[in-house]
Design a protein around this motif. Structure first.
Motif, short mmCIF file in Angstrom:
data_model
loop_
_atom_site.label_atom_id
_atom_site.label_comp_id
_atom_site.label_asym_id
_atom_site.label_seq_id
_atom_site.Cartn_x
_atom_site.Cartn_y
_atom_site.Cartn_z
N GLY A 142 0.72 -1.18 -0.15
CA GLY A 142 -0.28 0.03 0.03
C GLY A 142 0.78 1.27 -0.16
N LEU A 143 0.05 2.50 0.09
CA LEU A 143 0.91 3.78 0.11
C LEU A 143 1.66 3.85 1.39
N PRO A 144 2.87 4.04 1.48
CA PRO A 144 3.62 4.39 2.65
C PRO A 144 3.00 5.69 3.42
N PRO A 145 2.65 5.66 4.64
CA PRO A 145 2.40 6.56 5.37
C PRO A 145 3.59 7.83 5.71
N ILE A 162 11.21 -1.81 -0.62
CA ILE A 162 10.47 -2.27 -1.80
C ILE A 162 9.02 -1.82 -1.73
N VAL A 163 8.60 -1.15 -2.79
CA VAL A 163 7.05 -0.85 -2.89
C VAL A 163 6.44 -1.14 -4.05
N ASP A 164 5.40 -1.01 -4.44
CA ASP A 164 4.57 -1.37 -5.69
C ASP A 164 3.62 -0.09 -5.70
N SER A 165 4.02 1.08 -6.66
CA SER A 165 3.03 1.99 -6.64
C SER A 165 1.96 1.74 -7.56
N THR A 166 1.69 0.57 -8.02
CA THR A 166 0.40 0.26 -8.67
C THR A 166 -0.64 0.25 -7.46
N TRP A 168 -0.98 2.29 -5.12
CA TRP A 168 -1.11 3.67 -4.61
C TRP A 168 -2.31 4.67 -5.19
N PRO A 169 -3.01 5.28 -4.63
CA PRO A 169 -4.12 6.48 -5.22
C PRO A 169 -3.24 7.54 -5.66
N ASP A 170 -3.86 8.40 -6.48
CA ASP A 170 -3.51 9.81 -6.59
C ASP A 170 -2.14 10.05 -7.51
N LEU A 171 -1.95 9.13 -8.26
CA LEU A 171 -0.79 9.29 -8.99
C LEU A 171 -1.02 10.34 -10.16
N PRO A 172 -0.04 11.03 -10.50
CA PRO A 172 1.27 10.92 -10.16
C PRO A 172 1.84 11.62 -8.84
N SER A 173 0.72 12.38 -8.11
CA SER A 173 1.15 13.36 -6.98
C SER A 173 1.86 12.45 -5.80
N SER A 174 1.43 11.09 -5.90
CA SER A 174 1.95 10.43 -4.91
C SER A 174 3.55 10.18 -4.92
N TYR A 175 4.03 10.33 -6.22
CA TYR A 175 5.48 9.95 -6.13
C TYR A 175 6.12 11.26 -5.56
N ALA A 176 5.55 12.26 -5.44
CA ALA A 176 6.44 13.52 -5.07
C ALA A 176 7.01 13.41 -3.55
N ARG A 177 6.38 12.63 -2.61
CA ARG A 177 6.87 12.49 -1.39
C ARG A 177 7.79 11.16 -1.33
N LEU A 178 7.59 10.34 -2.25
CA LEU A 178 8.77 9.35 -2.34
C LEU A 178 10.14 9.99 -2.58
N THR A 179 10.22 10.85 -3.28
CA THR A 179 11.43 11.10 -3.87
C THR A 179 12.31 11.71 -2.33
N GLY A 180 11.61 11.99 -1.25
CA GLY A 180 12.33 12.60 0.12
C GLY A 180 12.91 11.30 0.67
N LEU A 181 12.64 9.95 0.37
CA LEU A 181 13.38 8.87 0.86
C LEU A 181 14.62 8.53 0.35
N PHE A 182 14.68 9.18 -0.88
CA PHE A 182 15.81 8.50 -1.93
C PHE A 182 17.29 8.56 -1.24
N GLU A 183 17.38 9.56 -0.36
CA GLU A 183 18.75 9.83 0.05
C GLU A 183 18.85 9.29 1.56
N ARG A 184 18.03 8.32 1.78
CA ARG A 184 17.94 7.78 3.31
C ARG A 184 17.89 6.21 3.13
N VAL A 185 17.27 5.74 1.98
CA VAL A 185 17.25 4.21 1.68
C VAL A 185 17.05 4.06 0.23
N ALA A 186 17.77 2.78 -0.04
CA ALA A 186 17.43 2.52 -1.54
C ALA A 186 16.38 1.83 -1.85
N VAL A 187 15.64 2.53 -2.72
CA VAL A 187 13.87 2.04 -3.09
C VAL A 187 13.80 1.52 -4.50
N SER A 188 13.06 0.39 -4.05
CA SER A 188 12.57 -0.45 -5.50
C SER A 188 11.14 -0.21 -5.60
#
Length: 296
Positions: A142-145, A162-166, A168-188
């Motif tokens: 599901g969508l990470p809180p 590891i997530v599956d953005s399939t 998630w609701p509200d795409l593509p806006s839901s991607y915006a907050r995911l980018t904040g995790l990129f410097e903290r953890v590797a994301v798949s």
């Protein structure tokens, strides 16, 4: 394909972590041939956060991984609205025979139902159960809180998210907050993995596609947004998207011209997750595609 040799299991209600570790050790101590202790063959710790509605899907996907990625799998089932604060647990050890006679691999599966306040402090629960010096993967259903305590804690103990953005609701806006995790953890992203056949196929048309300004995609919303983001980030200029909803990625057209189908068949969910568990570094191309998708 490995053959499952056996399965040993223990269940308990309102348990302590020490009790979980003790029972797991007891299952391993006499589960080998002629009562010999089982040797640990884990290559990672695989965490899975399975909120209500995702439990059975998470179990089903995990069932296809045991022989390919022997691990200590810790399934976390949060129930924050339960009427009490406790942990219910089930622990099992599953062993599979390999092609070489006399060799086997074993996976440990720890399923923890986190009731009440226990659901809000998952890191303190999983830390004692992690296997020292092995990578930690976290599959979040599901969508990470974003910003929530449970996600912040789990990212802090994880090498790869590891997530599956399939999902998630509200795409593509839901991607915006995911980018904040990129410097903290590797994301798949499994939705991204599902597009690899098409990305490889489209790249083969370079440089003829250098001036493409529109992509039409018949697929899930996530696959369409990620393909558009990928194409825009690779070409270095904006690309418009026309999306035709479908449950799977079925077709692509560039500037109105249909693209021939790529070779091969789409992998199943266990295969997709298995491939992500073989990856340990950041995927910069994915990160750039997500940023481009979020900027629209």
């Amino acid at each position: 394909m490995a053959t499952q040799l056996g399965r040993m299991e223990w269940k308990g209600e309102d348990v302590s972590l020490a009790e979980v570790e003790r029972e797991l050790a007891a299952l391993r101590s006499g589960g080998g041939e002629n009562g010999a202790p089982l040797q640990r063959t884990s290559v990672m710790t695989h965490l899975a956060w399975l909120p209500h509605g995702w439990v059975e899907k998470g179990r089903k996907t995990l069932a296809g991984l045991g022989e390919r990625h022997p691990s200590r799998a810790i399934l976390l089932l949060p129930e924050p609205d339960a009427g009490d604060d406790r942990i219910d647990a089930s622990v099992r050890v599953e062993c599979f025979a390999l092609d070489s006679p006399g060799f086997q691999v074993c996976s440990e599966v720890i399923e923890l139902r986190l009731r009440g306040a226990r659901a809000g402090a998952p890191a303190s629960i999983v830390l004692p159960l992690l296997i020292f010096d092995l990578p930690v993967f976290l599959r979040w259903r599901g969508l990470p809180p974003y910003g929530a305590r449970e996600l912040e804690q789990m990212v802090g103990v994880t090498d790869r998210l590891i997530v599956d953005s399939t999902e998630w609701p509200d795409l593509p806006s839901s991607y915006a907050r995911l980018t904040g995790l990129f410097e903290r953890v590797a994301v798949s992203d499994i939705a991204w993995a599902r597009t690899i056949r098409w990305r490889t196929h489209l790249a083969s048309f370079w440089p003829a596609i250098a001036s493409v300004s529109e992509i039409r995609v018949r697929s899930t919303e996530a696959q369409a947004q990620l393909l558009r983001g990928w194409l825009a980030s690779r070409l270095g200029h904006p690309v418009e998207l026309e999306h035709e909803p479908s449950q799977r990625l079925e077709g692509v057209a560039l500037d109105g011209d249909p693209v021939p189908l790529p070779p091969g068949d789409p992998p199943d969910p266990s295969d997709l997750l298995s491939d992500e568990l073989d990856t340990y570094t950041r995927d910069r191309i994915y990160e750039e595609a997500v940023r481009a998708a979020a900027e629209r």
